[in-house]
Write a protein that holds these residues in place. Sequence first.
Motif, PDB file in Angstrom:
ATOM      1  N   ASP B 225       2.288   1.764  10.614  1.00 28.21           N
ATOM      2  CA  ASP B 225       3.421   2.770  10.230  1.00 28.21           C
ATOM      3  C   ASP B 225       3.474   3.239   8.798  1.00 28.21           C
ATOM      4  O   ASP B 225       4.339   3.141   7.974  1.00 28.21           O
ATOM      5  N   TYR B 386       4.126  -8.881   7.545  1.00 21.99           N
ATOM      6  CA  TYR B 386       4.897  -7.924   8.002  1.00 21.99           C
ATOM      7  C   TYR B 386       5.153  -6.997   6.503  1.00 21.99           C
ATOM      8  O   TYR B 386       4.960  -5.659   6.427  1.00 21.99           O
ATOM      9  N   LEU B 387       5.571  -7.554   5.552  1.00 19.71           N
ATOM     10  CA  LEU B 387       5.957  -6.882   4.146  1.00 19.71           C
ATOM     11  C   LEU B 387       4.571  -6.115   3.632  1.00 19.71           C
ATOM     12  O   LEU B 387       4.897  -5.027   3.254  1.00 19.71           O
ATOM     13  N   GLN B 390       3.526  -3.144   5.946  1.00 15.27           N
ATOM     14  CA  GLN B 390       4.496  -2.266   6.495  1.00 15.27           C
ATOM     15  C   GLN B 390       5.257  -1.549   5.232  1.00 15.27           C
ATOM     16  O   GLN B 390       5.681  -0.564   5.472  1.00 15.27           O
ATOM     17  N   VAL B 391       5.134  -2.041   4.305  1.00 14.50           N
ATOM     18  CA  VAL B 391       5.994  -1.637   2.872  1.00 14.50           C
ATOM     19  C   VAL B 391       4.909  -0.901   2.097  1.00 14.50           C
ATOM     20  O   VAL B 391       3.558  -1.680   1.695  1.00 14.50           O
ATOM     21  N   LEU B 392       4.906   0.473   1.514  1.00 15.93           N
ATOM     22  CA  LEU B 392       3.848   1.011   0.980  1.00 15.93           C
ATOM     23  C   LEU B 392       3.452   0.132  -0.261  1.00 15.93           C
ATOM     24  O   LEU B 392       4.082  -0.441  -1.025  1.00 15.93           O
TER      25      LEU B 392
END
Lengths: 511, 511
Positions: B225, B386-387, B390-392
């Motif tokens: 994502d 996850y972090l 998923q986080v730029l």
Amino acid sequence: MTKSIGVIDLGSNTARLVIYQQDEQGNLTEVDNIKRSLRLSNHLQNNRLDDDGMAITLTCLRQFKELLDARQVQQTIGVATAAVRQAENGVELLERIKAEAGITIQILTGEEEARYGYLAVMDSMNVDEGITIDIGGGSTEVTYFQNRKLKESHSFPFGIVTLTKRFLHSDIPTEAEFTQLRSFLADSFASKPWLKNKQCPVIAIGGTARNLGKIHQRSVHYSMDSLHHYPISKENVTSILEHIRILSLEERRQVPGMSKDRADVVLSGIAAFESLLSYTGSDVLLISNKGLREGVLYESVWGAEPPATGSELHAKTAAQFMNRYHIDTIHAQHVKSLSLSLFDQLGAQRLHAFGQEERELLASASLLHDAGRSINVYESSEHTFYLLSQVLMAGFTHRERLLIAMLASYKSNKLLLGQISRHADIVSKQDKNLIEKLGTLLLVSRMLDRSMTQSIHAVQLIKTNGSYLLRCMGKRTDHLEYSLLDEPLIKFSKAWKIPIAYTAVADSPKT
Amino acid sequence: MTKSIGVIDLGSNTARLVIYQQDEQGNLTEVDNIKRSLRLSNHLQNNRLDDDGMAITLTCLRQFKELLDARQVQQTIGVATAAVRQAENGVELLERIKAEAGITIQILTGEEEARYGYLAVMDSMNVDEGITIDIGGGSTEVTYFQNRKLKESHSFPFGIVTLTKRFLHSDIPTEAEFTQLRSFLADSFASKPWLKNKQCPVIAIGGTARNLGKIHQRSVHYSMDSLHHYPISKENVTSILEHIRILSLEERRQVPGMSKDRADVVLSGIAAFESLLSYTGSDVLLISNKGLREGVLYESVWGAEPPATGSELHAKTAAQFMNRYHIDTIHAQHVKSLSLSLFDQLGAQRLHAFGQEERELLASASLLHDAGRSINVYESSEHTFYLLSQVLMAGFTHRERLLIAMLASYKSNKLLLGQISRHADIVSKQDKNLIEKLGTLLLVSRMLDRSMTQSIHAVQLIKTNGSYLLRCMGKRTDHLEYSLLDEPLIKFSKAWKIPIAYTAVADSPKT
């Protein structure tokens, strides 16, 4: 100011130190968790802990003390259970721990141990009537509660380590060994007739329970990473037991989900669950991830009275989440009130026949919809779904958690259908209608407070020949919210299959 | 004390307000982001903004001001681009905005606009040489940089709205219309010979670029994502364009990933990318999620000099992440130094042939492995994955992000294989060997500072006839770490296929 609290559970199988941080509002966050498998029960010789058992315990506690100091923990609560309770030199051990590690540990009675398990369940599960069983290395605590009040409790002087030692001697336990174990367990539970045929959920606490849950989840490829509140039917408990009791220890270790340092003693624990389910006539075992140490902690922080109702527990959980993930409380409460007002007005217009249950899901989702912003504003809906579905929400079933997560993160049917298909074992396509309706309702409510300033304070739903009008009462008629309201209203209109428009009404000037 | 900064970008197509929080260390967190599609370019009549355009802009800016006040923003930077720049009454508009909404907005020259785009890319991508193209509603900025230094820049006076208006009149653009558009674009780019045949990546900035990225990701069911740094080959740019240019507007709106309020003007933008790729002889378009407004922000906070090297950018990103997700910096740096020491010693023993690239991945993973604890201590490895995925993470490719996320969250091969299969389009089974080796190495390093007190300060890897010994130098020989080291060492031994044991060495007492 936050405060750190350490809880040490010196069990018969495992010693564990958990460190929590408590903020000013009383909310607790676990910050560290260390476990050492000491197997004290195995060091009990003629009711005395042997020298080796004393030595490893002292080393372990000195190490825990080092960590407590490093984390600057202000308050430490230490409890010891069956192995130390049963050892004649248990008090001597605790005195040496006090002297050499500087930690005070208190021996719990079996009754106290049982009550802490009950307390942990009341603080984390929405169950009104049930039986808890906490099986440790050297004792097994059982309670019965009704209307969330503790009615009965008992501590049996056997646990997985001692049961295994006494009954299961062969690498693959023989039929005869198993028959003896089962008959011993049946007799033991039958000595407490208050357990008989209660036909309520049995809640299993402790490492063996968690391990059983994990094994079952792995066997069915369960879609959620959560053990707490995981239900296993009586038939499935039996079939797992039948499956693994014919394996050698080495084979048992390879069973997916099996905890390596528990594979040798797990059989007796599962047999105990099975036996209790039979005697109580219950058809489901609920796994609890919360047990003794949480009970000890909760009592120390929140007192001995657990939430009196499921709703109280839900409110407490929402408050903890809002605090933990820095949710703007005033905004969240305002969105909740707009959502529920819309829900009620739609119901009054007979546009839905949802009940109290759906209303409560909507209320929780309204409060928690902004959780994902703590991870990142960008893609925050996805983060909200992740947090609500992956982080334990005490008091909610897995299905409730997923429904709340879907509602709170609702953005589009595309996102929703992906979520549903990922969790097809827990929610179904039939839920789509509910989520889409309440999800778009929540989208509208969220947009009505997009600026988080509560400028629009109320809404009225009016039916005007075949169409609906949303009258929005606000300070002025040109708020940012109105410029952005078209998109969510279109989604709402599609989901509810009604034409709807809005009108902005300004508060009348004071006279 | 944190400080809030608002950035307003009054573009030719969209007006956007982004609010950031800046902490004492200069780290920035986006906290709000509002966009309104004003289409100012369409309100330009004979080089004058019409009354309607003036009115909607003023309303929008008043609403932005309301939000800025509600968020207690101390500093607001406003910039306006092509539409206002080209309008004869642009200055009048800005004066009215100042008077009626209290916001100061500055008109950027095309050159400034181009430089901000370049700056945003330098602060968020590890690319040494490249061409940026930022296509807005009414202008298109192009730059060329080499060794991360800006070499050339130009602003073309056309954008997606104006190109569409001038060339694409039919619902399904005709061949003739398209030929004219393409020839206009080719002539325009050819007027800047410094673009010719540079054969370096073209980095596409702005809403059209993001939308193109999203359409391509949806068409291949991309597993991440994330748009920033997403690569699309020249062939794929062309094939998307060929696919959607024969659709009617209504059909185009239905293309998966298509932004609804851009479907009418997106064709001309994609055609511009295609044309530029041809002229520069480049074979890949990289999507940048960072553009004008980030450039404006970064310059205001960090100055006009972007990180001089990719490594500097990586370090900055790691520092931001550590700060954002409350990672214990001293612990993280210590684990990094233990990891890199082990990595180098294993290399010296010829136990691996990894190079600088793998070493840097390990360094980043070491610094970031605790990120997931900010979500929850329970299952923190999963949260770390996850972090990080998923986080730029500015400055890293998607593949690098995934490899770092897998390393940082490494716990078991089961977890790893799940991650690999979920992202089989980006990483492959061949990566398993690398991750398992460096992942277990990191597990050992993490355990060596389990207490986060840096009690064990160094390790030495010694070869002793066929076997290896890890000499751990610490304050004492009975640290908690040693009681927990067996399990990670067993995993390490399996992954590296070498027998290994450890020995604890206490610092010699001071003499």
